[in-house]
Design a protein around this motif. Sequence first.
Motif, PDB file in Angstrom:
ATOM      1  N   ALA A  12      24.249 -19.376  -2.263  1.00 50.68           N
ATOM      2  CA  ALA A  12      24.438 -19.854  -0.827  1.00 50.68           C
ATOM      3  C   ALA A  12      25.548 -18.798  -0.064  1.00 50.68           C
ATOM      4  O   ALA A  12      25.340 -18.527   1.137  1.00 50.68           O
ATOM      5  N   LEU A  13      26.320 -18.366  -0.736  1.00 43.84           N
ATOM      6  CA  LEU A  13      27.074 -16.998  -0.048  1.00 43.84           C
ATOM      7  C   LEU A  13      26.300 -15.989   0.328  1.00 43.84           C
ATOM      8  O   LEU A  13      26.732 -15.209   1.240  1.00 43.84           O
ATOM      9  N   TRP A  14      25.383 -15.490  -0.511  1.00 47.09           N
ATOM     10  CA  TRP A  14      24.606 -14.423  -0.270  1.00 47.09           C
ATOM     11  C   TRP A  14      23.513 -14.826   0.924  1.00 47.09           C
ATOM     12  O   TRP A  14      23.284 -13.903   1.763  1.00 47.09           O
ATOM     13  N   VAL A  15      23.219 -15.986   1.160  1.00 53.06           N
ATOM     14  CA  VAL A  15      22.460 -16.369   2.098  1.00 53.06           C
ATOM     15  C   VAL A  15      23.368 -16.253   3.377  1.00 53.06           C
ATOM     16  O   VAL A  15      22.813 -15.833   4.631  1.00 53.06           O
ATOM     17  N   VAL A  31      27.446 -25.200   2.226  1.00 55.67           N
ATOM     18  CA  VAL A  31      27.141 -25.628   0.984  1.00 55.67           C
ATOM     19  C   VAL A  31      27.757 -24.741  -0.126  1.00 55.67           C
ATOM     20  O   VAL A  31      28.015 -25.294  -1.307  1.00 55.67           O
ATOM     21  N   ALA A  32      28.089 -23.554   0.016  1.00 52.47           N
ATOM     22  CA  ALA A  32      28.882 -22.805  -0.972  1.00 52.47           C
ATOM     23  C   ALA A  32      29.994 -23.365  -1.032  1.00 52.47           C
ATOM     24  O   ALA A  32      30.616 -23.499  -2.238  1.00 52.47           O
ATOM     25  N   LEU A  33      30.892 -23.729  -0.219  1.00 54.41           N
ATOM     26  CA  LEU A  33      32.260 -24.466  -0.524  1.00 54.41           C
ATOM     27  C   LEU A  33      32.222 -25.864  -1.123  1.00 54.41           C
ATOM     28  O   LEU A  33      32.780 -25.941  -2.030  1.00 54.41           O
ATOM     29  N   VAL A  34      31.007 -26.434  -0.944  1.00 56.59           N
ATOM     30  CA  VAL A  34      30.685 -27.809  -1.774  1.00 56.59           C
ATOM     31  C   VAL A  34      30.452 -27.567  -3.046  1.00 56.59           C
ATOM     32  O   VAL A  34      31.009 -28.029  -3.822  1.00 56.59           O
TER      33      VAL A  34
END
Length: 87
Positions: A12-15, A31-34
């Motif tokens: 998600a971070l890459w996205v 999303v990355a945080l969750v």
Amino acid sequence: MAWLSLLLALGALWVAFTASSPGILFLALLVALVLFAVFVLKLASDRIGNRARSEQLMLDPEELRRLREQAEARKLAAAAQQNDAIR
């Protein structure tokens, strides 16, 4: 499962880094945080679960009382034996 959520968070971070739209960027960061929070909580849960004592090994009060009575009887028998040996 914990490691899978970490990999998905990195994805998600890459996205988020490659996103061209602010909406997709915000959604991907959320999303990355969750997923990272899920990873941390699952890892902590596993560590706590490994250190917890098994409920099967715990004694009920009746069993504990019986064991104390047996220990007291052994102690009295040993003291009586020692007194007989001295006389």
